[in-house]
Each structure stands twice: as structure tokens, then as C-alpha cells.
Motif scaffolding. Structure first.
Motif, mmCIF file in Angstrom:
data_model
loop_
_atom_site.group_PDB
_atom_site.id
_atom_site.type_symbol
_atom_site.label_atom_id
_atom_site.label_comp_id
_atom_site.label_asym_id
_atom_site.label_seq_id
_atom_site.Cartn_x
_atom_site.Cartn_y
_atom_site.Cartn_z
ATOM 1 N N UNK A 308 0.828 -1.208 0.000
ATOM 2 C CA UNK A 308 0.000 0.000 0.000
ATOM 3 C C UNK A 308 0.861 1.256 0.000
ATOM 4 N N UNK A 309 1.929 1.255 0.804
ATOM 5 C CA UNK A 309 2.811 2.424 0.881
ATOM 6 C C UNK A 309 3.462 2.730 -0.467
ATOM 7 N N UNK A 310 3.742 1.683 -1.240
ATOM 8 C CA UNK A 310 4.406 1.855 -2.538
ATOM 9 C C UNK A 310 3.449 1.736 -3.723
ATOM 10 N N UNK A 311 2.142 1.558 -3.426
ATOM 11 C CA UNK A 311 1.136 1.361 -4.471
ATOM 12 C C UNK A 311 1.593 0.301 -5.470
ATOM 13 N N UNK A 312 2.013 -0.811 -4.929
ATOM 14 C CA UNK A 312 2.610 -1.858 -5.769
ATOM 15 C C UNK A 312 1.622 -3.017 -5.939
ATOM 16 N N UNK A 313 1.123 -3.158 -7.136
ATOM 17 C CA UNK A 313 0.217 -4.267 -7.434
ATOM 18 C C UNK A 313 0.318 -4.602 -8.921
ATOM 19 N N UNK A 314 -0.189 -5.794 -9.258
ATOM 20 C CA UNK A 314 -0.243 -6.223 -10.647
ATOM 21 C C UNK A 314 -1.558 -6.977 -10.856
ATOM 22 N N UNK A 315 -2.174 -6.776 -12.006
ATOM 23 C CA UNK A 315 -3.408 -7.484 -12.368
ATOM 24 C C UNK A 315 -3.082 -8.507 -13.441
ATOM 25 N N UNK A 316 -3.492 -9.753 -13.218
ATOM 26 C CA UNK A 316 -3.291 -10.820 -14.197
ATOM 27 C C UNK A 316 -4.613 -11.552 -14.404
ATOM 28 N N UNK A 317 -4.676 -12.358 -15.449
ATOM 29 C CA UNK A 317 -5.885 -13.147 -15.695
ATOM 30 C C UNK A 317 -5.510 -14.601 -15.952
ATOM 31 N N UNK A 318 -5.551 -15.050 -17.210
ATOM 32 C CA UNK A 318 -5.356 -16.474 -17.492
ATOM 33 C C UNK A 318 -3.913 -16.958 -17.328
ATOM 34 N N UNK A 319 -2.939 -16.061 -17.393
ATOM 35 C CA UNK A 319 -1.537 -16.495 -17.347
ATOM 36 C C UNK A 319 -1.115 -17.002 -15.975
#
Length: 342
Positions: A308-319
Motif C-alpha cells: 500500500x505504501x508503494x502502491x505496488x500491485x499487478x493485475x493478471x488473468x489467465x496467465x
């Protein structure tokens, strides 16, 4: 009722059905006769042995909540053999994959309440190969055609080796090797083993390249969650023992909740989630209108996380699941959790 009243009609009907099944098996190369180039091949699947001497030509792909199987057929270049596909996901890391799946024939089947193909409709498709996402796709008690039902009408059956166990169980430790095993099996069945090996080699090289960049960096703790799949509490779809653990490892990360369960998903309390060290968030897009909004909402709930502090996220789907595109998940995760390496 009519067949009981007219024995002759029944005999003729049985003869016609037998002839049709024999013809179907002959077209698929499953009957006796000269083998096509590269055949015969024998595949052992979920304890049963199948011998192919021709490429299957009437393939049905069941749903099972997966796109691994239909994606593998597209990747192998043999999707033109599909007469009915029930798999779809609506999102993909592979450019054009969603539209390619949408263009496949569906057989105009009325799906059951599990969005899958019921027994009578399956038999009516006269397949020579039925591919299920898991062995439970052949359960009579769920209203599906069994392996024996399908064999009786000239169809062979296949489910990924990693999905041969009982419904809802995890067989062994899932890994990217399971995706490669799926590609190898289908490559052999459809007479394109060299193409399967090229796809696998390219995937391994892609993964190795990103692994080399992150190998000596601190392992980032990642929470994997599928917001649209929660069927219990708010945190009932947190990734546990899944293929994503191997994908994360190859991207220079670890699953923050890998030890929470031996099943695919963990059902966690808010307190468990709040007290965990989470360096990055991985949101799996499943039927979400805005997966980025899902990620931001979760980060806002737990401002104490480094994610949260670094706003670090990734969105994935089928892979992130079983299938031919795990290398893309490795790349996207590596770039998200180790931006300093790129």
C-alpha cells in the motif's frame, strides 16, 4: 417406447449407430488401419490408456472453469478441430486470445447450471475426443457423460494430468511443469509434438531471462487474491497451494500466504490478512468490471502493507493459471515487484 414396439426398427437403429460410431473412430484414426505420419501415439490419462493413429477431428472442450485447454489448442494451431467449446474467461495476457476463443464454435448447446455440457448434448455432438479441465468433468452424478459413455460412441477423453484427483483436491505441488505436460500431451495427440516443444522452449527461455534479473534480489512477499471468486468471506479466495507459487518463485517473489492451506485457495480472517507482510498485491481478474479498482480498494484497507505504501500491485488473468502463457505472468510479476531490475 417405440423401439420396444418395433424390434426391427430397433435393430436398424442399433446398426446405424454402430456404423456411425465406427466411421467416427475411423475418421479420428482410432480404428484399425494404416497410421498417419507420426502415429501411432499412446497417452496414459488418469489411469486409462489411449492409442491414437490419426489426429482427432471432432473435439469438444468442456468448461470446468478453465481456459488452459482451449488456449493450448489455439497455441498449438489445432483449434480448427474443435466442434464445440464451452471455455471462456473474458480476459487474457495474450493479445487476441479472448477474441480467438469467442470465434470458436459452441455447438449451440444449452449448458447446464455449471455452465458446462450435459450428457445427452455431449453424446449428440458425436465427438471423437472430449477434453475436460479436470477428471470430475466425466462424473455421472454431475450429469456429465462418463469416460465409458463416450468410449461407447467412439470418443476418447482427456483431462490434464495435474487434475486427475478427486474433485476439489490439489494433486502434488502445482508448477509450470504441469502446463508443459498439458502442451506435450496435446502436441502428441494432435500430431504436433515439435510445435509443443518449441512453445515450451520459448517459455523456458523467457522465464530464465527474467529469473536471471531477479535471482539475487530480496524475495518480495505477494498476496494473490481473486476478488470476483470469493464465495465465503471477503478473503475466501486468497491464493494458497496453486501454480502461482512456482510462477512467483521464478519472478523473484513468494506467496505471502503459501502456508495458510494445502488447498488451492485459503479462507482467511481480516486479522490474518492485516497482520501479514505484503510487499505487493496480485489481483486475478475474474469477471471484474475494474480489476484495478479492486486492487486499489484492497490497498486502501491495509495501509500498513508495504504494498500500500508503494502502491505496488499487478493485475493478471489467465496467465496465472495452468496453460500456455505462464511466462507472461512471470514477466509481469517480475517487473511489478522488482522495478529496479528493469
Amino acid at each position: 417406447m417405440k423401439l420396444k414396439r418395433f424390434p426391427l426398427a430397433a435393430a436398424v437403429a442399433a446398426l446405424l449407430l454402430s456404423t456411425a460410431c465406427t466411421a467416427a473412430r475411423s475418421e479420428a484414426g482410432l480404428a484399425d488401419g494404416p497410421a498417419a505420419a507420426g502415429y501411432p501415439v499412446t497417452i496414459t490419462n488418469c489411469g486409462k490408456e489411449y492409442r491414437y493413429s490419426r489426429t482427432p477431428s471432432r473435439v469438444v472442450v468442456m468448461n470446468g472453469g478453465s481456459v488452459a485447454e482451449v488456449s493450448a489448442l489455439l497455441e498449438l494451431g489445432v483449434a480448427d478441430r474443435i466442434v464445440a467449446n464451452a471455455q471462456s474467461y473474458g480476459a487474457s495476457e495474450v493479445a487476441g486470445r479472448v477474441d480467438a476463443i469467442k470465434r470458436l464454435p459452441t455447438g449451440n448447446i444449452a449448458l447446464n447450471d455449471m455452465s458446462d455440457i450435459p450428457r445427452e448434448a455431449m453424446i449428440g455432438l458425436t465427438p471423437d475426443l472430449v477434453i475436460s479441465a479436470y477428471d470430475g468433468g466425466f462424473r455421472a452424478e454431475a450429469g456429465f457423460a462418463t469416460r465409458d459413455d463416450l468410449a461407447a460412441v467412439g470418443a476418447d477423453t482427456y483431462a490434464p494430468k495435474s487434475s486427475c484427483g478427486a474433485v476439489g483436491t490439489v494433486t502434488g505441488t502445482p508448477s509450470i511443469e504441469d502446463s508443459y505436460a498439458l502442451l506435450r500431451d496435446l502436441g502428441a495427440i494432435f500430431g504436433v509434438p515439435e510445435r509443443a516443444e518449441r512453445i515450451i522452449a520459448d517459455s523456458k527461455a523467457h522465464i530464465a531471462g527474467f529469473g536471471a534479473k531477479t535471482a539475487n534480489l530480496p524475495k518480495q512477499k505477494v498476496m494473490v487474491i481473486t476478488p470476483g471468486m470469493a464465495m465465503g468471506g471477503e478473503f475466501s479466495s486468497v491464493g494458497g497451494n496453486g501454480i502461482w507459487n512456482d510462477i512467483l518463485a521464478k519472478a523473484g517473489a513468494v506467496n505471502a500466504f503459501a502456508g495458510a492451506t494445502d488447498q488451492m485457495f485459503a479462507n482467511l480472517s481480516r486479522e490474518q490478512v492485516a497482520s501479514a507482510d505484503v510487499d505487493a498485491l496480485l489481483v486475478v481478474n475474474y469477471m471484474s468490471k475494474d480489476p484495478d479498482a479492486d486492487a486499489r480498494k484492497l490497498l486502501a484497507q491495509f495501509p500498513q502493507w508495504d504494498a500500500a505504501k508503494n502502491n505496488r500491485y499487478v493485475v493478471l488473468s489467465d496467465s496465472i493459471y495452468l496453460g500456455p502463457s505462464n511466462h507472461l505472468a512471470v514477466e509481469k510479476i517480475a517487473r511489478a515487484v522488482h522495478p529496479e531490475a528493469f
